[in-house]
Design a protein around this motif. Structure first.
Motif, mmCIF file in Angstrom:
data_model
loop_
_atom_site.group_PDB
_atom_site.id
_atom_site.type_symbol
_atom_site.label_atom_id
_atom_site.label_comp_id
_atom_site.label_asym_id
_atom_site.label_seq_id
_atom_site.Cartn_x
_atom_site.Cartn_y
_atom_site.Cartn_z
ATOM 1 N N GLY A 19 10.643 -7.072 50.109
ATOM 2 C CA GLY A 19 10.042 -7.963 49.812
ATOM 3 C C GLY A 19 8.759 -7.423 49.425
ATOM 4 O O GLY A 19 8.183 -8.183 49.606
ATOM 5 N N HIS A 22 4.662 -8.511 50.298
ATOM 6 C CA HIS A 22 5.087 -9.791 50.846
ATOM 7 C C HIS A 22 5.654 -9.663 52.445
ATOM 8 O O HIS A 22 6.109 -10.605 53.043
ATOM 9 C CB HIS A 22 5.743 -10.729 49.857
ATOM 10 N N SER A 23 6.295 -8.689 52.419
ATOM 11 C CA SER A 23 7.006 -8.356 53.487
ATOM 12 C C SER A 23 6.443 -8.322 54.987
ATOM 13 O O SER A 23 5.646 -7.200 55.663
ATOM 14 C CB SER A 23 7.986 -6.938 53.420
ATOM 15 N N VAL A 24 6.537 -9.214 55.551
ATOM 16 C CA VAL A 24 5.657 -9.470 56.898
ATOM 17 C C VAL A 24 6.147 -8.249 57.947
ATOM 18 O O VAL A 24 5.819 -7.790 58.303
ATOM 19 C CB VAL A 24 6.530 -10.604 58.091
ATOM 20 N N SER A 25 7.846 -8.046 57.937
ATOM 21 C CA SER A 25 8.368 -6.674 58.786
ATOM 22 C C SER A 25 7.317 -5.803 58.425
ATOM 23 O O SER A 25 7.044 -4.725 59.317
ATOM 24 C CB SER A 25 9.681 -6.451 58.734
ATOM 25 N N TRP A 104 18.353 -11.549 58.303
ATOM 26 C CA TRP A 104 19.595 -12.580 57.042
ATOM 27 C C TRP A 104 20.583 -13.079 57.247
ATOM 28 O O TRP A 104 21.435 -11.932 58.285
ATOM 29 C CB TRP A 104 19.804 -11.432 55.727
ATOM 30 N N TRP A 106 21.099 -14.623 59.721
ATOM 31 C CA TRP A 106 21.829 -15.161 61.699
ATOM 32 C C TRP A 106 21.767 -13.786 61.986
ATOM 33 O O TRP A 106 22.315 -12.950 62.769
ATOM 34 C CB TRP A 106 22.942 -15.316 62.000
ATOM 35 N N ALA A 143 11.550 -9.758 61.731
ATOM 36 C CA ALA A 143 10.663 -11.158 61.082
ATOM 37 C C ALA A 143 11.986 -11.658 61.026
ATOM 38 O O ALA A 143 13.078 -11.486 59.955
ATOM 39 C CB ALA A 143 9.977 -10.518 59.674
ATOM 40 N N GLN A 144 11.718 -12.990 61.510
ATOM 41 C CA GLN A 144 13.009 -14.323 60.938
ATOM 42 C C GLN A 144 11.846 -15.677 60.653
ATOM 43 O O GLN A 144 11.199 -15.848 61.044
ATOM 44 C CB GLN A 144 12.894 -14.732 62.218
ATOM 45 N N TYR A 148 14.513 -18.974 66.781
ATOM 46 C CA TYR A 148 16.148 -19.292 67.760
ATOM 47 C C TYR A 148 15.366 -19.160 69.256
ATOM 48 O O TYR A 148 16.490 -18.720 70.073
ATOM 49 C CB TYR A 148 17.037 -18.169 67.300
ATOM 50 N N LEU A 185 8.999 -18.591 57.358
ATOM 51 C CA LEU A 185 9.374 -18.968 56.361
ATOM 52 C C LEU A 185 8.054 -20.319 56.733
ATOM 53 O O LEU A 185 7.885 -21.382 55.192
ATOM 54 C CB LEU A 185 10.656 -19.886 55.770
HETATM 55 C C1 LIG Z 1 19.208 -13.583 51.612
HETATM 56 C C2 LIG Z 1 17.688 -13.912 53.039
HETATM 57 C C3 LIG Z 1 18.520 -14.193 54.037
HETATM 58 C C4 LIG Z 1 17.842 -14.988 55.531
HETATM 59 N N1 LIG Z 1 18.175 -15.445 56.304
HETATM 60 C C5 LIG Z 1 17.637 -15.932 57.162
HETATM 61 C C6 LIG Z 1 18.387 -16.444 58.291
HETATM 62 O O1 LIG Z 1 19.277 -16.665 58.286
HETATM 63 N N2 LIG Z 1 17.106 -17.121 59.778
HETATM 64 C C7 LIG Z 1 16.164 -16.811 59.312
HETATM 65 O O2 LIG Z 1 15.232 -17.068 60.566
HETATM 66 N N3 LIG Z 1 15.479 -16.684 58.469
HETATM 67 C C8 LIG Z 1 16.489 -15.792 57.049
HETATM 68 N N4 LIG Z 1 16.265 -15.464 55.443
HETATM 69 C C9 LIG Z 1 14.258 -15.309 56.377
HETATM 70 C C10 LIG Z 1 14.074 -13.642 56.391
HETATM 71 O O3 LIG Z 1 14.302 -13.589 57.728
HETATM 72 C C11 LIG Z 1 11.981 -14.487 56.084
HETATM 73 O O4 LIG Z 1 12.009 -13.987 54.721
HETATM 74 C C12 LIG Z 1 11.558 -12.955 56.820
HETATM 75 O O5 LIG Z 1 10.250 -13.255 56.653
HETATM 76 C C13 LIG Z 1 12.519 -11.597 56.320
HETATM 77 O O6 LIG Z 1 11.185 -10.347 56.232
HETATM 78 P P1 LIG Z 1 10.355 -9.441 55.629
HETATM 79 O O7 LIG Z 1 8.911 -10.791 55.288
HETATM 80 O O8 LIG Z 1 9.820 -8.970 56.224
HETATM 81 O O9 LIG Z 1 10.669 -9.358 53.982
HETATM 82 C C14 LIG Z 1 16.341 -14.768 55.039
HETATM 83 C C15 LIG Z 1 15.665 -14.418 53.618
HETATM 84 C C16 LIG Z 1 16.400 -13.909 52.555
HETATM 85 C C17 LIG Z 1 15.676 -13.379 51.420
#
Ligand SMILES: Cc1cc2nc3c(=O)[nH]c(=O)nc-3n(C[C@H](O)[C@H](O)[C@H](O)COP(=O)(O)O)c2cc1C
Length: 215
Positions: A19, A22-25, A104, A106, A143-144, A148, A185
């Protein structure tokens, strides 16, 4: 030098999110690294970006090299086995590890699973006594997009955090912490608007936890 500064330590920071800015992690891990650097005057940070430079999935040559006598290995087996040992040397050669990842579907993105599969070799680094992460401080930044937590509709769907903790403890680490930013999100996905304040509070708490953990 500040009296509180610690010297001669090393940190391996593994990034997984594609990301970018834009990546939170990544944002939280950047805070972790900058606090860590301030606390470790002569510290060495190795950043390993699996999004930019993914490790390959294990293939037959990589797997069977370990079961093949050295003088019978193909060129491919020799190279792939050596690569795995280099990865193991890297992670077991540092004092601290921070692994920063999204959720990603779960669980962990497959590039992180591929990395974990590469570094676990029976007898060298494994969950049966070859505990190369013993004595190391291991931090996961997760980052989720959703939540959950207990009481959430999808409580019980998280197959990421428990798995990551298991990997670190199976490989010998006892000082393991997970820093979680959830609901990332909110504000992007329709229907999650009301959760934006909770998202912001979660990210702020994760940044604070990262500063505390790295100091
Ligand atoms: C391919 C994909 C699958 C994802 N699956 C989940 C999921 O299962 N559960 C969830 O809570 N968020 C899911 N997300 C959202 C990401 O966990 C969330 O956007 C997170 O902030 C991504 O980390 P980052 O911001 O560091 O890139 C998914 C995002 C992508 C792109």
């Amino acid at each position: 030098m500040n009296r509180e500064q610690k010297t001669l330590s090393s940190l391996l920071a593994i990034e997984v999110s594609p990301g970018g800015e834009h990546s939170v992690s990544r944002q939280i891990t950047a805070e972790f690294i900058s606090t860590w650097k301030a606390a470790h005057a002569d510290g060495n940070v190795i950043v390993k970006d699996l999004a930019a430079n993914p490790v390959p999935h294990l293939d037959a040559e990589a797997i069977f090299a370990g079961y093949t006598p050295e003088d019978s290995r193909s060129t491919g087996m020799v190279a792939k086995h050596a690569y795995r040992h280099e990865l193991i040397k890297e992670i077991t050669g540092v004092d601290e590890i921070v692994i920063s990842t999204p959720m990603w579907n779960w669980s962990v993105p497959s590039v992180l699973k591929a990395y974990i599969d590469q570094i676990i070799i029976p007898g060298t680094l494994d969950g049966s006594g070859a505990d190369g992460l013993k004595g190391k401080k291991v931090t996961f930044v997760v980052a989720q997009g959703g939540s959950y937590a207990e009481g959430a509709p999808r409580h019980g769907w998280d197959y990421e955090i428990g798995y990551l903790k298991l990997v670190a403890t199976a490989l010998g680490a006892t000082d393991v912490e997970v820093i979680l930013a959830e609901l990332t999100l909110a504000g992007q996905v329709p229907g999650m608007e009301a959760l934006v304040p909770k998202k912001e509070a979660s990210i702020a708490a994760a940044l604070e936890a990262a500063r505390k953990r790295a100091a």
